[in-house]
Design a protein around this motif. Structure first.
Motif, PDB file in Angstrom:
ATOM      1  N   ASP A 173      48.008   1.977 -18.982  1.00 37.42           N
ATOM      2  CA  ASP A 173      48.367   2.300 -17.600  1.00 37.42           C
ATOM      3  C   ASP A 173      47.751   3.662 -17.265  1.00 37.42           C
ATOM      4  O   ASP A 173      48.097   4.678 -17.873  1.00 37.42           O
ATOM      5  CB  ASP A 173      49.882   2.347 -17.434  1.00 37.42           C
ATOM      6  N   PHE A 174      46.863   3.704 -16.278  1.00 32.89           N
ATOM      7  CA  PHE A 174      46.145   4.936 -15.945  1.00 32.89           C
ATOM      8  C   PHE A 174      46.670   5.603 -14.674  1.00 32.89           C
ATOM      9  O   PHE A 174      46.038   6.536 -14.171  1.00 32.89           O
ATOM     10  CB  PHE A 174      44.660   4.632 -15.784  1.00 32.89           C
ATOM     11  N   SER A 175      47.797   5.160 -14.152  1.00 32.67           N
ATOM     12  CA  SER A 175      48.349   5.742 -12.926  1.00 32.67           C
ATOM     13  C   SER A 175      48.654   7.223 -13.130  1.00 32.67           C
ATOM     14  O   SER A 175      49.295   7.610 -14.116  1.00 32.67           O
ATOM     15  CB  SER A 175      49.625   5.008 -12.521  1.00 32.67           C
ATOM     16  N   ASN A 176      48.138   8.064 -12.222  1.00 32.88           N
ATOM     17  CA  ASN A 176      48.377   9.513 -12.242  1.00 32.88           C
ATOM     18  C   ASN A 176      47.932  10.163 -13.552  1.00 32.88           C
ATOM     19  O   ASN A 176      48.516  11.157 -13.991  1.00 32.88           O
ATOM     20  CB  ASN A 176      49.854   9.813 -11.985  1.00 32.88           C
ATOM     21  N   SER A 234      45.261  18.885 -21.530  1.00 31.74           N
ATOM     22  CA  SER A 234      45.156  18.511 -20.115  1.00 31.74           C
ATOM     23  C   SER A 234      44.705  17.072 -19.896  1.00 31.74           C
ATOM     24  O   SER A 234      44.713  16.588 -18.762  1.00 31.74           O
ATOM     25  CB  SER A 234      44.170  19.443 -19.401  1.00 31.74           C
ATOM     26  N   ILE A 235      44.339  16.364 -20.971  1.00 34.44           N
ATOM     27  CA  ILE A 235      43.729  15.034 -20.841  1.00 34.44           C
ATOM     28  C   ILE A 235      44.672  13.954 -21.390  1.00 34.44           C
ATOM     29  O   ILE A 235      45.207  14.085 -22.486  1.00 34.44           O
ATOM     30  CB  ILE A 235      42.382  14.979 -21.592  1.00 34.44           C
ATOM     31  N   ASP A 236      44.841  12.884 -20.606  1.00 31.80           N
ATOM     32  CA  ASP A 236      45.691  11.767 -21.043  1.00 31.80           C
ATOM     33  C   ASP A 236      44.919  10.752 -21.883  1.00 31.80           C
ATOM     34  O   ASP A 236      45.452  10.204 -22.854  1.00 31.80           O
ATOM     35  CB  ASP A 236      46.277  11.056 -19.813  1.00 31.80           C
ATOM     36  N   LEU A 277      43.353  16.920 -25.565  1.00 33.84           N
ATOM     37  CA  LEU A 277      44.292  15.828 -25.307  1.00 33.84           C
ATOM     38  C   LEU A 277      45.728  16.339 -25.239  1.00 33.84           C
ATOM     39  O   LEU A 277      46.114  17.252 -25.973  1.00 33.84           O
ATOM     40  CB  LEU A 277      44.185  14.764 -26.407  1.00 33.84           C
ATOM     41  N   LYS A 278      46.496  15.713 -24.372  1.00 34.91           N
ATOM     42  CA  LYS A 278      47.924  15.989 -24.324  1.00 34.91           C
ATOM     43  C   LYS A 278      48.623  15.356 -25.532  1.00 34.91           C
ATOM     44  O   LYS A 278      48.039  14.509 -26.219  1.00 34.91           O
ATOM     45  CB  LYS A 278      48.535  15.399 -23.048  1.00 34.91           C
ATOM     46  N   GLU A 279      49.849  15.739 -25.779  1.00 35.20           N
ATOM     47  CA  GLU A 279      50.637  15.063 -26.803  1.00 35.20           C
ATOM     48  C   GLU A 279      50.766  13.587 -26.433  1.00 35.20           C
ATOM     49  O   GLU A 279      51.023  13.245 -25.279  1.00 35.20           O
ATOM     50  CB  GLU A 279      52.030  15.693 -26.898  1.00 35.20           C
ATOM     51  N   ASN A 280      50.516  12.712 -27.389  1.00 31.67           N
ATOM     52  CA  ASN A 280      50.488  11.262 -27.195  1.00 31.67           C
ATOM     53  C   ASN A 280      49.304  10.800 -26.345  1.00 31.67           C
ATOM     54  O   ASN A 280      49.275   9.656 -25.882  1.00 31.67           O
ATOM     55  CB  ASN A 280      51.800  10.754 -26.576  1.00 31.67           C
ATOM     56  N   GLY A 281      48.331  11.692 -26.158  1.00 32.07           N
ATOM     57  CA  GLY A 281      47.096  11.301 -25.491  1.00 32.07           C
ATOM     58  C   GLY A 281      46.306  10.340 -26.367  1.00 32.07           C
ATOM     59  O   GLY A 281      46.391  10.367 -27.595  1.00 32.07           O
ATOM     60  N   ILE A 284      40.546   3.448 -31.909  1.00 33.50           N
ATOM     61  CA  ILE A 284      41.519   4.025 -30.977  1.00 33.50           C
ATOM     62  C   ILE A 284      42.572   4.775 -31.785  1.00 33.50           C
ATOM     63  O   ILE A 284      42.924   4.355 -32.893  1.00 33.50           O
ATOM     64  CB  ILE A 284      42.159   2.933 -30.095  1.00 33.50           C
ATOM     65  N   ALA A 285      43.019   5.911 -31.267  1.00 37.39           N
ATOM     66  CA  ALA A 285      43.989   6.740 -31.987  1.00 37.39           C
ATOM     67  C   ALA A 285      44.802   7.529 -30.977  1.00 37.39           C
ATOM     68  O   ALA A 285      44.377   7.749 -29.833  1.00 37.39           O
ATOM     69  CB  ALA A 285      43.277   7.675 -32.950  1.00 37.39           C
ATOM     70  N   THR A 286      45.967   7.983 -31.392  1.00 40.53           N
ATOM     71  CA  THR A 286      46.881   8.737 -30.541  1.00 40.53           C
ATOM     72  C   THR A 286      47.128  10.120 -31.126  1.00 40.53           C
ATOM     73  O   THR A 286      47.372  10.253 -32.316  1.00 40.53           O
ATOM     74  CB  THR A 286      48.218   7.998 -30.396  1.00 40.53           C
ATOM     75  N   LYS A 287      47.084  11.123 -30.262  1.00 43.44           N
ATOM     76  CA  LYS A 287      47.353  12.483 -30.721  1.00 43.44           C
ATOM     77  C   LYS A 287      48.856  12.674 -30.922  1.00 43.44           C
ATOM     78  O   LYS A 287      49.659  12.297 -30.076  1.00 43.44           O
ATOM     79  CB  LYS A 287      46.845  13.499 -29.690  1.00 43.44           C
TER      80      LYS A 287
END
Length: 243
Positions: free
Chosen positions: A8-11, A81-83, A112-116, A239-242
């Motif tokens: 979901d890329f909303s906002n 600052s990045i999702d 990347l933001k946390e969980n980015g 693909i990976a999550t911060k």
């Protein structure tokens, strides 16, 4: 199956590292226009294509910002600052200076933001081709690399996905997944872009015997590609999550 576009890329703020000729940029702009409040930031060390790409995506309803910067530095991108961060077919270029991929991954982690989410597509490094069309891809890179070395230039270096996954793990990423895939370029002109770039490189070589030898190999490869009806590029997606 890895599905980056299922997010979901909303906002959200999406960063693309490696604008290049704009293939992924245009694809992202078109896709992200479906979401409200989304912003796309795209960066490249070379800004020659920015104006042309900007014109091609002008009609898509999404905010896009172009920034000229090194993928290891990402000047102008604030930490946390990045999702979503997308890096398609760019790490091998960054890694033309061996070891730089680790610096880039570290910088990706910082912005990347946390969980980015980090998503990477890259060509898969292989030693032995598995079919004739894959041989075309492998051989064209052999000729490009050999010419680069003769010129004393750096050349692209693909990164083994096992090693890349380990680097991500050491950087503190979680939920790391990767899969192999392939992309086929069919028809007689599958080597056109690669040969154009190689010919420009050959024009810089002074030894005409070497130049003629490489051009003969190019001709043989074109004939081979015609018989196989194209080229198959082995790729992987990760693909990976911060944390």
């Amino acid at each position: 199956m890895i599905n980056f576009y299922g997010q979901d890329f909303s906002n959200k703020v999406v960063l693309e590292v490696g604008t290049g000729r704009g293939g992924t940029t245009i694809e992202l702009a078109k896709f992200l226009s479906k979401f409200n409040g989304c912003k796309l930031v795209t960066t490249d060390l070379n800004d020659d294509n920015f104006e042309k790409i900007e014109g091609e995506i002008r009609n898509y309803d999404v905010q896009v910002e172009f920034i000229k910067t090194d993928g290891c530095i990402l000047e102008g991108i604030e930490n946390n600052s990045i999702d979503f961060l997308v890096c398609n077919y760019t790490l091998c270029a960054i890694n033309s200076k061996c070891g730089s991929e680790a610096l880039a991954i570290n910088r990706f982690n910082e912005v990347l933001k946390e969980n980015g989410v980090l998503y990477i597509e890259e060509e898969y490094p292989i030693d032995i081709e598995t079919n004739d069309m894959e041989y075309v891809w492998k051989r064209k890179w052999q000729l490009r690399r050999a010419t680069s070395m003769l010129l004393g230039d750096s050349h692209f270096n693909e990164i083994n996905p096992y090693i890349l996954a380990k680097i991500l793990e050491l950087q503190g990423f979680k939920d790391i997944e990767w899969e192999k895939d392939s992309s086929k370029f069919l028809g007689d002109n599958c080597l056109e872009f690669s040969n154009n770039r190689l010919n420009k490189m050959l024009n810089k070589l002074e030894d005409k015997d070497i130049v003629n030898g490489i051009k003969k190999e190019m001709e043989k490869l074109e004939e081979y590609a015609t018989r196989t009806n194209g080229m198959e590029v082995p790729i992987y997606k990760i693909i990976a999550t911060k944390i």
